[in-house]
Design a protein around this motif. Structure first.
Motif, PDB file in Angstrom:
ATOM      1  N   ASP A 175      -5.153  10.098   4.667  1.00 25.94           N
ATOM      2  CA  ASP A 175      -4.708   8.702   4.721  1.00 25.94           C
ATOM      3  C   ASP A 175      -5.579   7.804   3.847  1.00 25.94           C
ATOM      4  OD1 ASP A 175      -2.478   8.918   6.395  1.00 25.94           O
ATOM      5  OD2 ASP A 175      -3.687   8.847   8.204  1.00 25.94           O
ATOM      6  N   LEU A 176      -6.890   8.051   3.885  1.00 24.87           N
ATOM      7  CA  LEU A 176      -7.802   7.254   3.068  1.00 24.87           C
ATOM      8  C   LEU A 176      -7.549   7.493   1.582  1.00 24.87           C
ATOM      9  CD1 LEU A 176     -10.248   5.367   2.829  1.00 24.87           C
ATOM     10  CD2 LEU A 176     -11.741   7.377   3.032  1.00 24.87           C
ATOM     11  N   MET A 177      -7.388   8.759   1.198  1.00 25.53           N
ATOM     12  CA  MET A 177      -7.145   9.076  -0.208  1.00 25.53           C
ATOM     13  C   MET A 177      -5.807   8.500  -0.679  1.00 25.53           C
ATOM     14  SD  MET A 177      -7.597  12.728  -2.186  1.00 25.53           S
ATOM     15  CE  MET A 177      -6.521  13.645  -1.105  1.00 25.53           C
ATOM     16  N   THR A 178      -4.798   8.520   0.194  1.00 24.92           N
ATOM     17  CA  THR A 178      -3.491   7.974  -0.171  1.00 24.92           C
ATOM     18  C   THR A 178      -3.576   6.474  -0.376  1.00 24.92           C
ATOM     19  OG1 THR A 178      -2.404   9.716   1.113  1.00 24.92           O
ATOM     20  CG2 THR A 178      -1.074   7.804   0.529  1.00 24.92           C
ATOM     21  N   LEU A 179      -4.380   5.795   0.451  1.00 23.67           N
ATOM     22  CA  LEU A 179      -4.549   4.349   0.317  1.00 23.67           C
ATOM     23  C   LEU A 179      -5.298   3.993  -0.965  1.00 23.67           C
ATOM     24  CD1 LEU A 179      -4.323   1.541   2.001  1.00 23.67           C
ATOM     25  CD2 LEU A 179      -6.770   1.917   2.361  1.00 23.67           C
ATOM     26  N   LEU A 180      -6.380   4.721  -1.253  1.00 19.73           N
ATOM     27  CA  LEU A 180      -7.248   4.368  -2.373  1.00 19.73           C
ATOM     28  C   LEU A 180      -6.775   4.945  -3.703  1.00 19.73           C
ATOM     29  CD1 LEU A 180     -10.783   4.827  -0.755  1.00 19.73           C
ATOM     30  CD2 LEU A 180      -9.426   2.732  -0.947  1.00 19.73           C
ATOM     31  N   ASP A 181      -6.212   6.138  -3.666  1.00 16.78           N
ATOM     32  CA  ASP A 181      -5.842   6.829  -4.904  1.00 16.78           C
ATOM     33  C   ASP A 181      -4.590   7.665  -4.661  1.00 16.78           C
ATOM     34  OD1 ASP A 181      -5.735   8.075  -7.343  1.00 16.78           O
ATOM     35  OD2 ASP A 181      -7.831   8.722  -7.357  1.00 16.78           O
ATOM     36  N   PRO A 182      -3.413   7.017  -4.582  1.00 17.75           N
ATOM     37  CA  PRO A 182      -2.187   7.740  -4.245  1.00 17.75           C
ATOM     38  C   PRO A 182      -1.847   8.864  -5.214  1.00 17.75           C
ATOM     39  CG  PRO A 182      -1.723   5.411  -4.720  1.00 17.75           C
ATOM     40  CD  PRO A 182      -3.198   5.570  -4.709  1.00 17.75           C
ATOM     41  N   LEU A 183      -2.155   8.693  -6.496  1.00 20.95           N
ATOM     42  CA  LEU A 183      -1.860   9.746  -7.467  1.00 20.95           C
ATOM     43  C   LEU A 183      -2.667  11.004  -7.163  1.00 20.95           C
ATOM     44  CD1 LEU A 183      -0.287  10.376 -10.102  1.00 20.95           C
ATOM     45  CD2 LEU A 183      -2.334   9.691 -11.363  1.00 20.95           C
ATOM     46  N   PHE A 242      -8.677 -10.057  -3.899  1.00 27.84           N
ATOM     47  CA  PHE A 242      -9.611  -9.260  -3.101  1.00 27.84           C
ATOM     48  C   PHE A 242      -9.089  -8.983  -1.691  1.00 27.84           C
ATOM     49  CE2 PHE A 242     -13.301  -9.771  -0.059  1.00 27.84           C
ATOM     50  CZ  PHE A 242     -13.679  -8.440  -0.094  1.00 27.84           C
ATOM     51  N   LEU A 243      -8.500  -9.984  -1.048  1.00 28.41           N
ATOM     52  CA  LEU A 243      -8.055  -9.832   0.340  1.00 28.41           C
ATOM     53  C   LEU A 243      -6.652  -9.231   0.463  1.00 28.41           C
ATOM     54  CD1 LEU A 243      -9.335 -13.189   1.894  1.00 28.41           C
ATOM     55  CD2 LEU A 243     -10.352 -10.912   2.122  1.00 28.41           C
ATOM     56  N   ALA A 244      -5.962  -9.044  -0.663  1.00 32.95           N
ATOM     57  CA  ALA A 244      -4.579  -8.564  -0.617  1.00 32.95           C
ATOM     58  C   ALA A 244      -4.423  -7.243   0.142  1.00 32.95           C
ATOM     59  CB  ALA A 244      -4.016  -8.445  -2.032  1.00 32.95           C
ATOM     60  N   PRO A 245      -5.301  -6.246  -0.033  1.00 34.73           N
ATOM     61  CA  PRO A 245      -5.121  -4.970   0.665  1.00 34.73           C
ATOM     62  C   PRO A 245      -5.688  -4.932   2.087  1.00 34.73           C
ATOM     63  CG  PRO A 245      -6.956  -4.781  -0.840  1.00 34.73           C
ATOM     64  CD  PRO A 245      -6.400  -6.163  -1.030  1.00 34.73           C
ATOM     65  N   CYS A 246      -6.147  -6.087   2.581  1.00 30.72           N
ATOM     66  CA  CYS A 246      -6.800  -6.133   3.893  1.00 30.72           C
ATOM     67  C   CYS A 246      -5.800  -6.504   4.985  1.00 30.72           C
ATOM     68  CB  CYS A 246      -7.942  -7.149   3.853  1.00 30.72           C
ATOM     69  SG  CYS A 246      -8.845  -7.317   5.406  1.00 30.72           S
ATOM     70  N   ASP A 247      -5.802  -5.756   6.094  1.00 27.42           N
ATOM     71  CA  ASP A 247      -4.933  -6.060   7.240  1.00 27.42           C
ATOM     72  C   ASP A 247      -5.642  -6.937   8.263  1.00 27.42           C
ATOM     73  OD1 ASP A 247      -2.438  -4.430   6.743  1.00 27.42           O
ATOM     74  OD2 ASP A 247      -3.951  -2.862   6.577  1.00 27.42           O
ATOM     75  N   VAL A 248      -6.928  -6.695   8.454  1.00 27.61           N
ATOM     76  CA  VAL A 248      -7.733  -7.470   9.402  1.00 27.61           C
ATOM     77  C   VAL A 248      -9.134  -7.610   8.824  1.00 27.61           C
ATOM     78  CG1 VAL A 248      -8.675  -7.598  11.750  1.00 27.61           C
ATOM     79  CG2 VAL A 248      -6.462  -6.503  11.365  1.00 27.61           C
ATOM     80  N   ALA A 249      -9.735  -8.781   9.012  1.00 28.84           N
ATOM     81  CA  ALA A 249     -11.133  -8.974   8.631  1.00 28.84           C
ATOM     82  C   ALA A 249     -11.962  -9.136   9.901  1.00 28.84           C
ATOM     83  CB  ALA A 249     -11.283 -10.197   7.740  1.00 28.84           C
ATOM     84  N   VAL A 250     -13.014  -8.360  10.007  1.00 23.70           N
ATOM     85  CA  VAL A 250     -13.905  -8.421  11.164  1.00 23.70           C
ATOM     86  C   VAL A 250     -15.236  -9.020  10.720  1.00 23.70           C
ATOM     87  CG1 VAL A 250     -15.360  -6.959  12.604  1.00 23.70           C
ATOM     88  CG2 VAL A 250     -12.903  -6.576  12.548  1.00 23.70           C
ATOM     89  N   ALA A 262       0.848  -1.192   0.000  1.00 26.66           N
ATOM     90  CA  ALA A 262       0.000   0.000   0.000  1.00 26.66           C
ATOM     91  C   ALA A 262       0.882   1.239   0.000  1.00 26.66           C
ATOM     92  CB  ALA A 262      -0.930   0.000   1.210  1.00 26.66           C
ATOM     93  N   MET A 263       0.250   2.390  -0.211  1.00 29.32           N
ATOM     94  CA  MET A 263       0.949   3.674  -0.139  1.00 29.32           C
ATOM     95  C   MET A 263       0.519   4.383   1.133  1.00 29.32           C
ATOM     96  SD  MET A 263       2.745   3.715  -2.933  1.00 29.32           S
ATOM     97  CE  MET A 263       3.287   5.409  -2.922  1.00 29.32           C
ATOM     98  N   GLU A 264       1.499   4.984   1.818  1.00 30.91           N
ATOM     99  CA  GLU A 264       1.218   5.796   3.005  1.00 30.91           C
ATOM    100  C   GLU A 264       1.926   7.140   2.875  1.00 30.91           C
ATOM    101  OE1 GLU A 264       2.338   3.914   6.631  1.00 30.91           O
ATOM    102  OE2 GLU A 264       0.858   2.300   6.469  1.00 30.91           O
TER     103      GLU A 264
END
Length: 646
Positions: free
Chosen positions: A379-387, A497-505, A309-311
């Protein structure tokens, strides 16, 4: 403010011009005369594509001219060419009034019908044949038509036979593409477009090095050299400021040229047809034809694994905190709507006015954006759309190297092997059946009480993001992504699908037996997908609505399932009673220790045992083969010695 012709610095390598109009209006003669600089005696009905080389024009961009037939039989082919055009030249004959009327009644409506959304140049051909008693100027004739059809960029009359203004036709056609009017200027309102104002405002601020709100003579000269590679003479600077002050008194003050004066100058250039000057400035500062920063100005790595991911870096985070303080003019710890508009006044648009950002972050009771909410949106925008995130950082004034603003995180699969992570932003997928309380959980992350009545449809994705403080003062950003139950099958059809997921609740209503059973099914389904895709993720079971009476055996069954899958026991929460049981810290704790709480299904356990057995068998075979080879070597040594002794 400019010196000489600024030239073209955009990305186009050619311009495609399609010429259309009634039969006999001079289309083919116009094209041949432009290419050969002489009037032809015999011209075929329709010419093949004609290329005018780059050195024909001051912008050094070649032109391809497509001739078309006006016959009904050729309409389909002509329409295809019109749809591929960069600019359309529509011709009429100056000696045939009916052909001019046909532009308004047929050709221009036809372009709209075909949804040809490119500039149009209207050309009156055969000027030499016009009735000498005709005194009506072209402006009088064309102004009503241009008001009705705003796509018309310019009008010009010419004569191929007399070699009058023929090159100018295609110069204006090329100029309409390379230096378009529409993105810069609203012809109807006779004012600069909002995006153009935002871009020029940013450029002004960047050039105002002493930040006093005006460009002094030195700053004006530096601007001139940067954009046009030539300095301004002192007399020229005086002349520029005099022109502005005469028309706009507050455009110049004792410190120099103000922002309003800077904008006025560019509006003046455009009104006088010198669009290339404003475009040269915009392109020098990285803008494309849509008045957004070009990708080459935004160094976002395009190659990364799906589980990376991008941060934002710490440098970008500090910049954003400073920007927040700068625009929080009343020092109330929140950005009012007006303050947020001012903050993004140098960007093409406010980036958080639509899903998934709208309503995704923490605000005050009056709807203002808190510092945590502000940082969370980034942070959300960087994760979803870094450009997009990086572009907006640059728009609002990030002056460091753009490459220093973002970082790529380590792969999640590696984090799980190393049993640690250095991430500061975690994304949690929230699964569960309808009415389990998923949306309510997202609202509680944003500090919204149960009674506020927020409602989100269960049929669409939704995000909630906030900064969570952990024990010891460490702060992490948690992003909750609600996964609609109805769309799960579609999501799981994607291997990554699960690749960008850190935890599943997995959330269930503790008072509803169906809710628990369905949540268990979802858990097993997602766990299997993780095992098969190689993106096994930590999972957490949440028993919601614990203020209600639980259905019998719910606690015992849920604990049993967790033990069987190798997960920690369910966490009980009741948003209604305010008992969240520190759930968001628990989610982050699971994310920080990514090797724990990864469920293992019966299928996965069998596969693992088979792989271990196969691995041991191969090892035994390898050891046996090695022993055999060693024995053979000893036998050969023994045989050799025996042969020598005899």
């Amino acid at each position: 403010m400019s010196a000489g012709f600024p030239g073209y610095s955009g990305g186009r390598t050619g311009v495609r011009v399609v010429v259309a109009g009634d039969r006999g209006t001079g289309k083919s003669s116009l094209i041949v005369t432009a290419a050969s600089e002489s009037f032809p005696e015999n011209v075929p009905p329709v010419l093949p594509p004609t290329r005018l080389p780059a050195d024909f024009f001051p912008d050094f961009v070649p032109l391809t001219i497509i001739d078309t037939s006006s016959s009904l039989e050729s309409r389909s082919k002509r329409n295809e060419e019109l749809k591929r055009a960069d600019v359309v030249v529509l011709t009429y004959a100056c000696d045939q009034q009916v052909t001019l009327t046909r532009l308004r009644t047929y050709w221009l409506p036809e372009l709209r019908q075909l949804e040809v959304k490119v500039p149009v140049i209207v050309v009156g051909c055969k000027l030499d044949l016009r009735d000498e008693h005709e005194t009506t100027a072209i402006e009088q004739v064309m102004t009503p038509i241009m008001q009705l059809f705003r796509e018309i960029e310019t009008c010009i009359e010419c004569s191929a036979a007399s070699l009058i203004q023929v090159p100018e036709v295609f110069y204006y056609a090329q100029k309409a593409v390379l230096h378009p009017t529409a993105p810069l200027f609203d012809q109807e309102k006779q004012a600069l477009q909002p995006k153009c104002i935002s871009a020029l405002r940013r450029i002004f601020i960047l050039c105002d090095r002493d930040m006093d709100g005006a460009l002094n003579d030195e700053e004006l000269n530096e601007f001139q050299v940067k954009c046009f590679n030539a300095p301004l003479q002192p007399a020229e600077i005086v002349g520029v400021k005099r022109v502005v002050q005469e028309k706009l008194p507050d455009g110049v003050n004792q410190l120099g040229l103000t922002l309003s004066g800077f904008l006025f100058l560019h509006a003046l250039f455009i009104e006088k047809g010198r669009l290339e000057t404003t475009w040269a400035v915009l392109r020098k500062f990285g803008y494309n034809d849509d008045l957004k920063l070009r990708d080459d100005f935004l160094p976002v790595p395009s190659k990364r694994y799906p589980d990376q991911a991008m941060e934002l870096t710490s440098e970008a985070g500090e910049f954003l905190r400073g920007i927040f303080r700068l625009f929080d003019t009343d020092n109330d710890g929140a950005l009012l709507p007006g303050e947020l508009v001012e903050l993004f006044s140098t960007a093409p648009e406010r980036p958080w006015n639509e899903a998934p950002y709208e309503d995704a972050a923490e605000g005050t009771s009056l709807g203002y954006l808190s510092l945590n909410g502000f940082l969370s949106e980034w942070d959300l925008m960087t994760l979803l759309d870094p450009l997009r995130s990086l572009a907006n950082l640059v728009y609002i004034g990030y002056s460091g190297d753009p490459a220093s603003a973002l970082r790529i995180t380590r792969r999640r699969t590696i984090d799980r092997k190393k049993q640690r992570t250095d991430r500061s932003v975690f994304q949690c997928f929230v699964f569960g059946p309808k009415n389990a309380g998923k949306s309510t959980l997202l609202d509680s992350l944003l500090g919204r009480p149960f009674s506020t009545g927020y409602f989100t449809s269960n049929t669409s994705e939704r995000f909630a993001v906030n900064v969570v403080s952990q024990v010891g003062g460490t702060k992490r950003t948690l992003i909750l992504r609600e996964i609609p139950e109805d769309g799960l099958k579609k999501f799981l059809s994607n291997k990554e699908f699960l690749a960008p997921c850190d935890v599943a609740v997995f959330l269930y209503d503790s008072s509803d037996e169906y809710s628990w059973k369905r949540s268990q099914e979802l858990l097993v389904e997602v766990a299997r997908h993780g095992e098969e895709s190689g993106y096994g993720i930590p999972c957490l079971l949440i028993s919601a609505k614990t203020d209600l009476d639980p259905y019998p055996m719910s606690i015992q069954e849920s604990i049993g399932v967790c033990l069987k899958l190798g997960m920690q026991a369910p966490t009980s929460v009741s948003v209604k009673s305010g008992n969240l049981n520190n759930i968001f810290n628990r989610i982050i704790d699971v994310a920080v220790q990514p090797h724990l709480n990864i469920p293992e299904t019966e299928t996965g356990r069998s596969r693992k045992q088979y792989q271990q057995l196969a691995s041991r068998s191969l090892m035994c075979m390898s050891v046996g083969a090695a022993a055999a080879l060693f024995g053979l070597a000893l036998y050969r040594v023994y045989a050799a010695r025996r042969s020598t002794s005899t």
